[in-house]
Scaffold this motif. Structure first.
Motif, PDB file in Angstrom:
ATOM      1  N   MET A 284       0.823  -1.208   0.000  1.00 60.84           N
ATOM      2  CA  MET A 284       0.000   0.000   0.000  1.00 60.84           C
ATOM      3  C   MET A 284       0.856   1.257   0.000  1.00 60.84           C
ATOM      4  O   MET A 284       0.360   2.324  -0.229  1.00 60.84           O
ATOM      5  CB  MET A 284      -0.935  -0.030   1.219  1.00 60.84           C
ATOM      6  N   ASN A 285       2.175   1.131   0.250  1.00 59.34           N
ATOM      7  CA  ASN A 285       3.019   2.317   0.302  1.00 59.34           C
ATOM      8  C   ASN A 285       3.450   2.788  -1.081  1.00 59.34           C
ATOM      9  O   ASN A 285       4.222   3.720  -1.199  1.00 59.34           O
ATOM     10  CB  ASN A 285       4.229   2.091   1.206  1.00 59.34           C
ATOM     11  N   ASN A 286       2.947   2.176  -2.127  1.00 60.15           N
ATOM     12  CA  ASN A 286       3.193   2.601  -3.497  1.00 60.15           C
ATOM     13  C   ASN A 286       2.483   3.943  -3.713  1.00 60.15           C
ATOM     14  O   ASN A 286       1.271   4.038  -3.526  1.00 60.15           O
ATOM     15  CB  ASN A 286       2.670   1.517  -4.438  1.00 60.15           C
ATOM     16  N   PRO A 287       3.212   5.003  -4.096  1.00 60.57           N
ATOM     17  CA  PRO A 287       2.585   6.323  -4.265  1.00 60.57           C
ATOM     18  C   PRO A 287       1.402   6.322  -5.234  1.00 60.57           C
ATOM     19  O   PRO A 287       0.416   7.008  -5.009  1.00 60.57           O
ATOM     20  CB  PRO A 287       3.718   7.205  -4.797  1.00 60.57           C
ATOM     21  N   ARG A 288       1.486   5.535  -6.289  1.00 63.54           N
ATOM     22  CA  ARG A 288       0.386   5.463  -7.255  1.00 63.54           C
ATOM     23  C   ARG A 288      -0.859   4.855  -6.613  1.00 63.54           C
ATOM     24  O   ARG A 288      -1.984   5.288  -6.892  1.00 63.54           O
ATOM     25  CB  ARG A 288       0.825   4.624  -8.452  1.00 63.54           C
ATOM     26  N   ASN A 289      -0.653   3.861  -5.771  1.00 64.07           N
ATOM     27  CA  ASN A 289      -1.772   3.227  -5.084  1.00 64.07           C
ATOM     28  C   ASN A 289      -2.409   4.197  -4.083  1.00 64.07           C
ATOM     29  O   ASN A 289      -3.633   4.274  -3.962  1.00 64.07           O
ATOM     30  CB  ASN A 289      -1.293   1.947  -4.395  1.00 64.07           C
ATOM     31  N   ILE A 290      -1.570   4.941  -3.367  1.00 64.29           N
ATOM     32  CA  ILE A 290      -2.081   5.940  -2.420  1.00 64.29           C
ATOM     33  C   ILE A 290      -2.844   7.019  -3.182  1.00 64.29           C
ATOM     34  O   ILE A 290      -3.922   7.450  -2.753  1.00 64.29           O
ATOM     35  CB  ILE A 290      -0.930   6.547  -1.583  1.00 64.29           C
ATOM     36  N   LEU A 291      -2.324   7.439  -4.317  1.00 63.43           N
ATOM     37  CA  LEU A 291      -3.008   8.426  -5.142  1.00 63.43           C
ATOM     38  C   LEU A 291      -4.365   7.893  -5.599  1.00 63.43           C
ATOM     39  O   LEU A 291      -5.378   8.599  -5.527  1.00 63.43           O
ATOM     40  CB  LEU A 291      -2.137   8.810  -6.347  1.00 63.43           C
TER      41      LEU A 291
ATOM     42  N   LEU B 191      -5.645   6.006 -13.822  1.00 60.91           N
ATOM     43  CA  LEU B 191      -4.511   5.379 -13.119  1.00 60.91           C
ATOM     44  C   LEU B 191      -4.526   3.864 -13.319  1.00 60.91           C
ATOM     45  O   LEU B 191      -3.465   3.251 -13.484  1.00 60.91           O
ATOM     46  CB  LEU B 191      -4.565   5.693 -11.619  1.00 60.91           C
ATOM     47  N   LYS B 192      -5.704   3.279 -13.301  1.00 59.53           N
ATOM     48  CA  LYS B 192      -5.814   1.827 -13.515  1.00 59.53           C
ATOM     49  C   LYS B 192      -5.285   1.430 -14.888  1.00 59.53           C
ATOM     50  O   LYS B 192      -4.828   0.317 -15.082  1.00 59.53           O
ATOM     51  CB  LYS B 192      -7.264   1.373 -13.376  1.00 59.53           C
ATOM     52  N   HIS B 193      -5.380   2.355 -15.834  1.00 59.93           N
ATOM     53  CA  HIS B 193      -4.931   2.084 -17.196  1.00 59.93           C
ATOM     54  C   HIS B 193      -3.537   2.642 -17.470  1.00 59.93           C
ATOM     55  O   HIS B 193      -3.132   2.772 -18.621  1.00 59.93           O
ATOM     56  CB  HIS B 193      -5.954   2.635 -18.208  1.00 59.93           C
ATOM     57  N   GLY B 194      -2.814   2.986 -16.414  1.00 64.78           N
ATOM     58  CA  GLY B 194      -1.423   3.383 -16.545  1.00 64.78           C
ATOM     59  C   GLY B 194      -1.173   4.829 -16.935  1.00 64.78           C
ATOM     60  O   GLY B 194      -0.049   5.198 -17.241  1.00 64.78           O
ATOM     61  N   SER B 195      -2.198   5.659 -16.925  1.00 63.87           N
ATOM     62  CA  SER B 195      -2.027   7.058 -17.298  1.00 63.87           C
ATOM     63  C   SER B 195      -2.299   7.959 -16.103  1.00 63.87           C
ATOM     64  O   SER B 195      -3.090   7.618 -15.222  1.00 63.87           O
ATOM     65  CB  SER B 195      -2.989   7.413 -18.437  1.00 63.87           C
ATOM     66  N   MET B 196      -1.638   9.117 -16.102  1.00 67.12           N
ATOM     67  CA  MET B 196      -1.899  10.112 -15.050  1.00 67.12           C
ATOM     68  C   MET B 196      -2.249  11.465 -15.663  1.00 67.12           C
ATOM     69  O   MET B 196      -2.240  12.472 -14.973  1.00 67.12           O
ATOM     70  CB  MET B 196      -0.678  10.248 -14.141  1.00 67.12           C
ATOM     71  N   ARG B 197      -2.588  11.484 -16.953  1.00 68.45           N
ATOM     72  CA  ARG B 197      -2.831  12.758 -17.639  1.00 68.45           C
ATOM     73  C   ARG B 197      -3.934  13.576 -16.976  1.00 68.45           C
ATOM     74  O   ARG B 197      -3.805  14.788 -16.847  1.00 68.45           O
ATOM     75  CB  ARG B 197      -3.207  12.514 -19.104  1.00 68.45           C
ATOM     76  N   ILE B 198      -4.998  12.946 -16.580  1.00 64.85           N
ATOM     77  CA  ILE B 198      -6.128  13.700 -16.033  1.00 64.85           C
ATOM     78  C   ILE B 198      -5.817  14.282 -14.648  1.00 64.85           C
ATOM     79  O   ILE B 198      -6.429  15.270 -14.241  1.00 64.85           O
ATOM     80  CB  ILE B 198      -7.406  12.834 -15.996  1.00 64.85           C
TER      81      ILE B 198
ATOM     82  N   LEU C  85      -2.921  15.221  -2.857  1.00 66.66           N
ATOM     83  CA  LEU C  85      -2.986  14.676  -4.217  1.00 66.66           C
ATOM     84  C   LEU C  85      -1.757  15.084  -5.023  1.00 66.66           C
ATOM     85  O   LEU C  85      -1.180  14.255  -5.740  1.00 66.66           O
ATOM     86  CB  LEU C  85      -4.250  15.166  -4.932  1.00 66.66           C
ATOM     87  N   ALA C  86      -1.359  16.347  -4.905  1.00 67.21           N
ATOM     88  CA  ALA C  86      -0.192  16.836  -5.651  1.00 67.21           C
ATOM     89  C   ALA C  86       1.068  16.080  -5.240  1.00 67.21           C
ATOM     90  O   ALA C  86       1.871  15.677  -6.099  1.00 67.21           O
ATOM     91  CB  ALA C  86      -0.013  18.336  -5.434  1.00 67.21           C
ATOM     92  N   LEU C  87       1.252  15.872  -3.946  1.00 61.44           N
ATOM     93  CA  LEU C  87       2.417  15.144  -3.455  1.00 61.44           C
ATOM     94  C   LEU C  87       2.486  13.748  -4.072  1.00 61.44           C
ATOM     95  O   LEU C  87       3.523  13.344  -4.613  1.00 61.44           O
ATOM     96  CB  LEU C  87       2.372  15.043  -1.921  1.00 61.44           C
ATOM     97  N   PHE C  88       1.378  13.017  -4.020  1.00 60.00           N
ATOM     98  CA  PHE C  88       1.404  11.647  -4.525  1.00 60.00           C
ATOM     99  C   PHE C  88       1.385  11.594  -6.046  1.00 60.00           C
ATOM    100  O   PHE C  88       1.866  10.619  -6.640  1.00 60.00           O
ATOM    101  CB  PHE C  88       0.308  10.803  -3.867  1.00 60.00           C
ATOM    102  N   PHE C  89       0.897  12.638  -6.686  1.00 61.08           N
ATOM    103  CA  PHE C  89       1.018  12.742  -8.144  1.00 61.08           C
ATOM    104  C   PHE C  89       2.493  12.824  -8.520  1.00 61.08           C
ATOM    105  O   PHE C  89       2.970  12.086  -9.380  1.00 61.08           O
ATOM    106  CB  PHE C  89       0.244  13.973  -8.645  1.00 61.08           C
TER     107      PHE C  89
END
Length: 140
Positions: free
Chosen positions: A1-8, A69-76, A126-130
């Motif tokens: 759970m400490n994965n930043p993407r997962n926390i985001l 995020l589930k589809h590997g993108s963070m554009r939005i 949100l910005a931090l984990f982004f």
């Protein structure tokens, strides 16, 4: 759970749930502190319905962030952060320039600033984990 993407992802999902609740209470006209920023200021049903539909849009916007995020993108996510900065700025402007005393002499803006501050902290979270999610992850 400490994965930043997962926390985001979970943070966006929590935000989506929060704004869905904001939508529900505004549609129902039930003034709940933290779900109704200006909970002790009189409002009209049509205003509450407008806020309800806009809050529902925010809920879906944050949910779209989870989906990307589930589809590997963070554009939005960057657009969520920009829109969030606009929302915090708008609430701050309202808090700073509105004469709430004309609604009721007992009203103070401290609780409104507190609620705006909580939204600001959520945005920073949100910005931090982004940004942490954009860094390459090291394998253990």
């Amino acid at each position: 759970m400490n994965n930043p993407r997962n926390i985001l992802k979970w943070s966006l999902l929590a935000g989506s749930g929060y704004f869905f609740l904001v939508s529900v209470v505004h549609l129902a006209g039930v003034k709940v502190p933290l779900l109704f920023v200006y909970f002790n200021v009189s409002s009209h049903a049509y205003q509450d319905r407008i806020i309800s539909f806009l809050a529902f849009g925010w809920s879906m916007f944050l949910l779209a962030g989870v989906d990307t995020l589930k589809h590997g993108s963070m554009r939005i996510i960057k657009y969520i952060l920009i829109a969030g900065a606009g929302a915090v700025t708008g609430l701050s402007l309202i808090n700073a320039v509105t004469d709430f005393q004309k609604f009721s002499p007992e009203l103070t803006t401290s609780v409104f600033w507190l609620e705006t501050g909580v939204l600001f902290l959520y945005l920073l979270w949100l910005a931090l984990f982004f940004f942490l999610s954009k860094k390459p992850q090291q394998k253990a």
